[in-house]
Write a protein that holds these residues in place. Sequence first.
Motif, mmCIF file in Angstrom:
data_model
loop_
_atom_site.group_PDB
_atom_site.id
_atom_site.type_symbol
_atom_site.label_atom_id
_atom_site.label_comp_id
_atom_site.label_asym_id
_atom_site.label_seq_id
_atom_site.Cartn_x
_atom_site.Cartn_y
_atom_site.Cartn_z
ATOM 1 N N GLY A 43 0.011 -1.442 0.123
ATOM 2 C CA GLY A 43 -0.207 -0.042 0.034
ATOM 3 C C GLY A 43 0.895 1.522 -0.212
ATOM 4 N N VAL A 44 2.326 1.175 0.402
ATOM 5 C CA VAL A 44 3.134 2.487 -0.219
ATOM 6 C C VAL A 44 2.568 3.254 -1.182
ATOM 7 C CG1 VAL A 44 5.217 3.048 0.330
ATOM 8 C CG2 VAL A 44 4.679 1.120 1.314
ATOM 9 N N ARG A 45 2.244 4.376 -1.411
ATOM 10 C CA ARG A 45 2.466 5.338 -2.230
ATOM 11 C C ARG A 45 2.816 6.545 -2.507
ATOM 12 N NH1 ARG A 45 -2.824 3.569 -4.640
ATOM 13 N NH2 ARG A 45 -2.295 4.840 -6.863
ATOM 14 N N LEU A 46 3.392 7.223 -3.674
ATOM 15 C CA LEU A 46 3.672 8.150 -3.216
ATOM 16 C C LEU A 46 3.400 9.378 -3.042
ATOM 17 C CD1 LEU A 46 4.952 8.953 -7.290
ATOM 18 C CD2 LEU A 46 6.195 8.548 -5.283
ATOM 19 N N ALA A 47 1.746 9.646 -2.215
ATOM 20 C CA ALA A 47 1.285 10.243 -1.411
ATOM 21 C C ALA A 47 1.448 10.283 -0.038
ATOM 22 C CB ALA A 47 -0.460 9.821 -1.474
ATOM 23 N N ASP A 48 2.522 9.021 0.254
ATOM 24 C CA ASP A 48 2.710 9.068 1.756
ATOM 25 C C ASP A 48 3.689 9.150 1.226
ATOM 26 O OD1 ASP A 48 0.233 7.275 2.596
ATOM 27 O OD2 ASP A 48 1.679 5.137 0.976
ATOM 28 N N VAL A 49 4.744 9.416 1.054
ATOM 29 C CA VAL A 49 5.685 10.376 0.932
ATOM 30 C C VAL A 49 5.945 11.818 0.696
ATOM 31 C CG1 VAL A 49 8.072 10.828 -0.454
ATOM 32 C CG2 VAL A 49 7.099 8.386 -1.151
ATOM 33 N N GLY A 50 6.253 11.692 2.049
ATOM 34 C CA GLY A 50 6.074 13.705 3.207
ATOM 35 C C GLY A 50 7.225 14.306 1.515
ATOM 36 N N GLY A 51 6.068 15.022 1.453
ATOM 37 C CA GLY A 51 7.754 16.485 1.207
ATOM 38 C C GLY A 51 8.132 16.123 -0.652
ATOM 39 N N MET A 52 9.137 16.485 -1.283
ATOM 40 C CA MET A 52 9.415 16.012 -2.126
ATOM 41 C C MET A 52 7.944 16.038 -4.001
ATOM 42 S SD MET A 52 11.833 12.774 -1.069
ATOM 43 C CE MET A 52 12.780 12.326 0.131
ATOM 44 N N GLN A 53 8.335 16.883 -4.100
ATOM 45 C CA GLN A 53 7.212 17.281 -4.835
ATOM 46 C C GLN A 53 7.457 17.676 -6.439
ATOM 47 O OE1 GLN A 53 3.690 17.068 -4.092
ATOM 48 N NE2 GLN A 53 3.728 17.082 -6.442
ATOM 49 N N ASP A 54 8.976 17.607 -6.356
ATOM 50 C CA ASP A 54 9.403 17.948 -7.329
ATOM 51 C C ASP A 54 9.564 16.962 -7.977
ATOM 52 O OD1 ASP A 54 10.878 19.797 -9.851
ATOM 53 O OD2 ASP A 54 12.527 18.585 -8.953
ATOM 54 N N VAL A 55 10.300 15.676 -6.887
ATOM 55 C CA VAL A 55 10.860 14.297 -6.965
ATOM 56 C C VAL A 55 9.250 13.823 -8.038
ATOM 57 C CG1 VAL A 55 11.246 12.592 -6.822
ATOM 58 C CG2 VAL A 55 12.918 14.442 -5.993
ATOM 59 N N LYS A 56 8.076 13.754 -7.139
ATOM 60 C CA LYS A 56 6.920 13.308 -7.365
ATOM 61 C C LYS A 56 6.635 13.749 -8.875
ATOM 62 C CE LYS A 56 5.401 13.103 -2.862
ATOM 63 N NZ LYS A 56 4.534 13.040 -1.760
ATOM 64 N N ASP A 57 6.072 15.011 -9.268
ATOM 65 C CA ASP A 57 5.922 15.131 -10.515
ATOM 66 C C ASP A 57 7.406 15.031 -11.767
ATOM 67 O OD1 ASP A 57 4.852 17.438 -8.778
ATOM 68 O OD2 ASP A 57 5.063 18.668 -9.056
ATOM 69 N N ARG A 58 8.745 15.033 -11.575
ATOM 70 C CA ARG A 58 9.072 14.248 -12.606
ATOM 71 C C ARG A 58 8.828 12.675 -12.429
ATOM 72 N NH1 ARG A 58 15.146 15.603 -12.882
ATOM 73 N NH2 ARG A 58 14.916 14.766 -15.220
ATOM 74 N N LEU A 59 8.743 11.949 -11.908
ATOM 75 C CA LEU A 59 7.945 10.318 -11.711
ATOM 76 C C LEU A 59 6.760 10.066 -12.647
ATOM 77 C CD1 LEU A 59 9.007 9.166 -8.034
ATOM 78 C CD2 LEU A 59 10.125 8.413 -10.046
ATOM 79 N N GLU A 60 6.187 11.556 -12.066
ATOM 80 C CA GLU A 60 4.549 11.218 -12.992
ATOM 81 C C GLU A 60 5.356 11.396 -14.540
ATOM 82 O OE1 GLU A 60 0.738 10.712 -13.346
ATOM 83 O OE2 GLU A 60 2.132 10.235 -11.198
ATOM 84 N N ALA A 61 5.341 12.352 -14.341
ATOM 85 C CA ALA A 61 5.570 12.666 -16.566
ATOM 86 C C ALA A 61 6.806 11.631 -17.029
ATOM 87 C CB ALA A 61 5.749 14.369 -16.275
ATOM 88 N N ALA A 62 8.021 11.425 -16.013
ATOM 89 C CA ALA A 62 9.106 10.186 -17.292
ATOM 90 C C ALA A 62 8.858 9.285 -16.890
ATOM 91 C CB ALA A 62 10.320 10.973 -16.774
#
Length: 437
Positions: free
Chosen positions: A152-171
């Motif tokens: 059940g670990v999702r990116l929403a469970d990772v605090g902060g790091m929005q820039d990393v999440k955005d790049r993961l989403e795009a790439a």
Amino acid sequence: MPDHSPLVQSLRTAVAGAPDDVPLRLHLAELLIAGGHHDEAVAEAAVALQHAPGDPQARELMARAMGVPPQAPEMSAQAPEVPPQAPEVPPQAPEGPPSPAGFNWKAAEDQVGDVVPPRFVETPKAAEAPQTADGADVPGDASAWEVEAPHGVRLADVGGMQDVKDRLEAAFLAPLRNPELRKLYGKSLRGGLLLYGPPGCGKTLIARAVAGELGANFLSISINDVLDMWMGNSERNMHEVFETARRQAPCVLFLDELDALGAKRSRTAHSGMRNTVNQLLTELDGIDAGANEGVFVLAATNVPWDVDNALRRPGRLDRTILVLPPDAPAREAILRYHLRDRPVANIDLRKLTKATDGLSGADLAHLCEAAAERALLDSARTGTVRMIGMQDLTEAAATISPSSDPWFASARNVAMFANEGGMYDDLVTYLKKKRKL
């Protein structure tokens, strides 16, 4: 929960901070009985018996809490003896340890079974992997490698790091979530993702979160899983790792410490290590067309400049994301996580977050551990259990230096003099922002 006196509430907090302190827990149970809260007293006495089986005070408190009448006093030595009569068929002794007169410990255990969880949970042993006559694992068997089921670990469970999440989403994630758009734009699913940055900043957690986003199995591999002293076994192990991931598809294959598994061959004197890197390149390409369908390769390293350049060729680990020390929202989430089960009071997380700028996730975990240690030692010296306060955390933070500083000292030279093709532009931008370049 019924209302309790301030003393009982304080004792509950103290017991939560020192769950193995049996006398403290029994004192709490005594107060609960005196206040008429017998069910809660039963639960506390049961936990005390788990920590100290056979403790007479715990047994006596358990009996009182369950309303068992006290044991009748033994006959005086001066009383006249009564000739014993031949007993009928003796009753069968109850299972378990000897109990006070009339007290059924089995019934007590059944009564508190839903209240007190077992101290240890026995997990069934996994089926052993089949082996050859000489004891080696049978090649091609998936059970030789530990594959984690989707969790059940999702990116929403990772605090902060929005820039990393955005790049993961795009790439990486957006093309996978939108197969029709991917086909429309001719977007290939080939290639993997390389996470790099200072140690202790959550690269492995991000890889697990990506697996959670995809609903995929997760297979984590390090150098110890691949390298072997016998010639040819390392290459075979590398092949079997990828074969396992292909059989378990969809699967995220996480290559930890890629600089060890895929070191630059020009700097490798041992031919066996060079052959292992060659095998890794072959597996990333896929022996047959579409062989790696459903296998998503993620890798992590602290020193990407030591990774063989061929691994970063298009179609292999061609996308790179810099994972930096946690930003303010991430630090607050990490601090909240590591303090959640500890007895804390009046903690200003916002102030603490500002005071820990530059610390990695591992540093923040160490900070919480050091603050808890300060409060524990103070409680031991004074004999009074106290909560972890803001002062404990700020004093501990003052003694911790960012563990990422040595990494940035090395990375600065690479960013300045070895940034061919803009490979480390993100790192250059960060160093300029922090005025470290």
